[in-house]
Design an enzyme around this catalytic site. Structure first.
Site, short mmCIF file in Angstrom:
data_model
loop_
_atom_site.label_atom_id
_atom_site.label_comp_id
_atom_site.label_asym_id
_atom_site.label_seq_id
_atom_site.Cartn_x
_atom_site.Cartn_y
_atom_site.Cartn_z
N LYS A 79 84.94 57.06 -1.69
CA LYS A 79 84.77 57.35 -3.19
C LYS A 79 85.48 58.56 -3.58
O LYS A 79 85.76 59.44 -2.98
CB LYS A 79 83.02 57.60 -3.25
CG LYS A 79 82.57 57.29 -4.60
CD LYS A 79 82.07 56.05 -4.60
CE LYS A 79 81.19 55.58 -5.79
NZ LYS A 79 80.59 54.50 -5.83
N GLY A 179 64.01 45.81 -15.87
CA GLY A 179 65.43 45.88 -16.72
C GLY A 179 65.77 44.54 -17.11
O GLY A 179 65.61 43.59 -16.38
N GLY A 181 69.31 43.98 -18.17
CA GLY A 181 70.83 44.46 -18.58
C GLY A 181 71.62 43.22 -17.80
O GLY A 181 71.21 42.08 -17.70
P1 NAD Z 1 72.71 47.56 -17.34
O1 NAD Z 1 72.92 48.80 -17.82
O2 NAD Z 1 73.48 46.38 -18.20
O3 NAD Z 1 71.20 47.22 -17.37
C1 NAD Z 1 70.27 48.09 -17.20
C2 NAD Z 1 68.95 47.72 -17.87
O4 NAD Z 1 67.89 48.70 -17.65
C3 NAD Z 1 69.28 48.17 -19.22
O5 NAD Z 1 69.22 47.03 -20.23
C4 NAD Z 1 68.61 49.43 -19.72
O6 NAD Z 1 67.97 49.29 -20.90
C5 NAD Z 1 67.24 49.13 -18.63
N1 NAD Z 1 66.61 50.37 -18.55
C6 NAD Z 1 66.86 51.51 -18.30
N2 NAD Z 1 65.92 52.27 -18.05
C7 NAD Z 1 64.70 51.45 -17.93
C8 NAD Z 1 63.31 51.53 -17.95
N3 NAD Z 1 62.84 52.78 -17.42
N4 NAD Z 1 62.50 50.52 -17.65
C9 NAD Z 1 63.03 49.29 -18.28
N5 NAD Z 1 64.48 48.93 -18.24
C10 NAD Z 1 65.11 50.03 -18.12
O7 NAD Z 1 73.16 47.70 -15.95
P2 NAD Z 1 73.41 46.47 -14.86
O8 NAD Z 1 74.91 46.24 -14.77
O9 NAD Z 1 72.63 45.39 -15.09
O10 NAD Z 1 72.97 47.06 -13.23
C11 NAD Z 1 71.58 47.24 -13.26
C12 NAD Z 1 71.59 48.13 -11.86
O11 NAD Z 1 71.99 47.45 -10.73
C13 NAD Z 1 71.90 49.52 -11.94
O12 NAD Z 1 71.18 50.27 -11.12
C14 NAD Z 1 73.24 49.46 -11.21
O13 NAD Z 1 73.54 50.41 -10.67
C15 NAD Z 1 73.06 48.50 -10.02
N6 NAD Z 1 74.08 47.52 -9.76
C16 NAD Z 1 74.88 46.85 -10.51
C17 NAD Z 1 75.96 46.13 -10.25
C18 NAD Z 1 76.78 45.33 -11.20
O14 NAD Z 1 77.62 44.50 -10.73
N7 NAD Z 1 76.75 45.50 -12.44
C19 NAD Z 1 76.38 46.10 -8.76
C20 NAD Z 1 75.61 46.61 -7.86
C21 NAD Z 1 74.37 47.34 -8.20
#
Ligand code: NAD
Length: 364
Positions: A79, A179, A181
């Site tokens: 990293k 979430g 997202g």
């Molecule tokens: P994202 O930012 O698109 O979605 C996260 C969502 O969580 C957002 O809509 C946000 O408003 C919501 N949120 C934040 N605080 C909150 C709370 N207290 N209660 C409810 N909702 C809340 O992110 P993502 O890409 O969908 O990733 C989601 C999680 O998965 C993250 O922890 C990320 O590190 C992990 N992750 C993502 C990927 C990827 O491919 N995108 C890969 C591995 C891990």
């Protein structure tokens, strides 16, 4: 002090990068390259101190070794961190300077996006090195990893259901999702198609509305997610949400989601879940679809192959559950053991001498 820490954590190499022209200050931590080149994202963050940046780089690099090994990838763990404010300090010069340091490692470290960096930033890094994945799709890169991550979580959840309820079908199961997202939206699509009943929440009104509208699911308040009764809870928002306060409240039989670092304290809270009889799918295995997706670029990206590899998360989670039961340990510990076993077996397998162009004596 740094060597002691490297020894303790079994780190291979740490590179400090200081470029006067661009003002770049970065640290590249390579933890383990037994399985292959170290791959892990570049975090751009305004750290309060150099020490904090170093600790973060080392912690994250080691995490990648375990994640990549447990995902069955032939990839090591590394990293990098750039000490800068991602809102103000990012520039072509800074990113290209960083790219040159990555290039200088000759493929021992491959960088990618992380907190504070995005595909457009990586495009600048790509001007200086080929050892970068997840650049803009227009260059033939893999693009947004979220759909593949979601598919991996879905497969992990099927295996978690099998462990918990005896069969892997999610039809009729109630699943609470924190979430809505990028990952969660795609996950909800799979779960909806599988006939699950979904209960969702998000602090972002637009995000939650989209899921409600597209899949006709039930929504609840942000604070209600830990109290709601469900078969499986899927944390897909933030880290550290499984803690002293939330675990006693949970009315679910299993947990499987995409969020990174769900356990506030790894040992304590994985044990608390075990004691409560809640089956926990370790996050770094369930969410490995993202890294599986970008790592596929090293073979010339193919979406079908990336999805096929993400599908194997089902089996990886199964192995974790088997180890945990056999050894009577938490699933988190079992996942670490699975990763360590794979690395150690590979070390042994490679202990015999083979002639390569690097080790032939070429005295003339
Ligand atoms: P994202 O930012 O698109 O979605 C996260 C969502 O969580 C957002 O809509 C946000 O408003 C919501 N949120 C934040 N605080 C909150 C709370 N207290 N209660 C409810 N909702 C809340 O992110 P993502 O890409 O969908 O990733 C989601 C999680 O998965 C993250 O922890 C990320 O590190 C992990 N992750 C993502 C990927 C990827 O491919 N995108 C890969 C591995 C891990």
């Amino acid at each position: 002090m740094i060597f002691d820490e490297m020894e303790k954590g079994e780190f291979d190499q740490i590179v400090f990068c200081n470029d006067k022209a661009s003002g770049l200050r970065a640290i590249i931590a390579i933890h383990d390259t037994t399985l292959g080149p170290a791959l892990g994202g570049c975090r751009i963050w305004n750290y309060d101190s150099e020490e904090e940046a170093l600790i973060d780089a080392m912690r994250l690099a080691k995490g990648m070794t375990y994640k990549n090994a447990a995902a069955g990838l032939n990839i090591g763990g590394g990293k990098s961190v750039i000490i800068a404010d991602p809102k103000k300090d990012k520039s072509e010069l800074l990113l290209r300077a960083f790219g040159r340091y990555v290039e200088s490692l000759n493929g021992r470290y491959i960088t990618a996006a992380d907190v504070g960096s995005n595909p457009k930033d990586l495009d600048f890094i790509y001007q200086e090195t080929d050892y970068v994945v997840g650049i803009s799709e227009s260059y033939g890169s893999s693009g947004d990893p979220s759909p593949v991550t979601a598919f991996g979580v879905y497969r992990a959840m099927m295996r978690t259901a099998k462990e918990t309820f005896g069969e892997d079908s999610l039809e009729g199961k109630t699943i609470s999702v924190q979430g809505c997202g990028n990952v969660a939206y795609n996950l909800c699509k799979y779960l909806h198609e599988a006939g699950a009943n979904l209960i969702v929440t998000d602090i972002n009104e637009e995000a939650v509305e989209r899921v409600v509208k597209d899949f006709g699911v039930k929504r609840i308040g942000v604070d209600e997610i830990f109290d709601v009764e469900a078969d499986i809870f899927s944390p897909c928002a933030l880290g550290a949400i499984l803690n002293d306060e939330t675990i006693p409240k949970l009315k679910v039989k299993a947990i499987c989601g995409s969020a990174n670092n769900q356990l506030d304290n790894i040992e304590r809270h994985s044990q608390m879940l075990k004691d409560r009889g809640i089956i926990y799918a370790p996050d770094f295995i369930a969410n490995a679809g993202g890294v599986i997706n970008v790592a596929d670029e090293l073979n010339g990206y193919n979406r079908e192959r990336a999805l096929a590899n993400a599908s194997k998360i089902y089996d990886q989670i199964g192995l974790v559950f088997d180890i945990a039961k056999k050894e009577n340990i938490t699933t988190e510990k079992a996942a670490d053991r699975m990763a360590e076993d794979r690395i150690n077996t590979m070390k042994e397998m490679r202990s015999n001498f083979i002639r390569t162009e690097h080790n032939i004596l070429t005295r003339k």
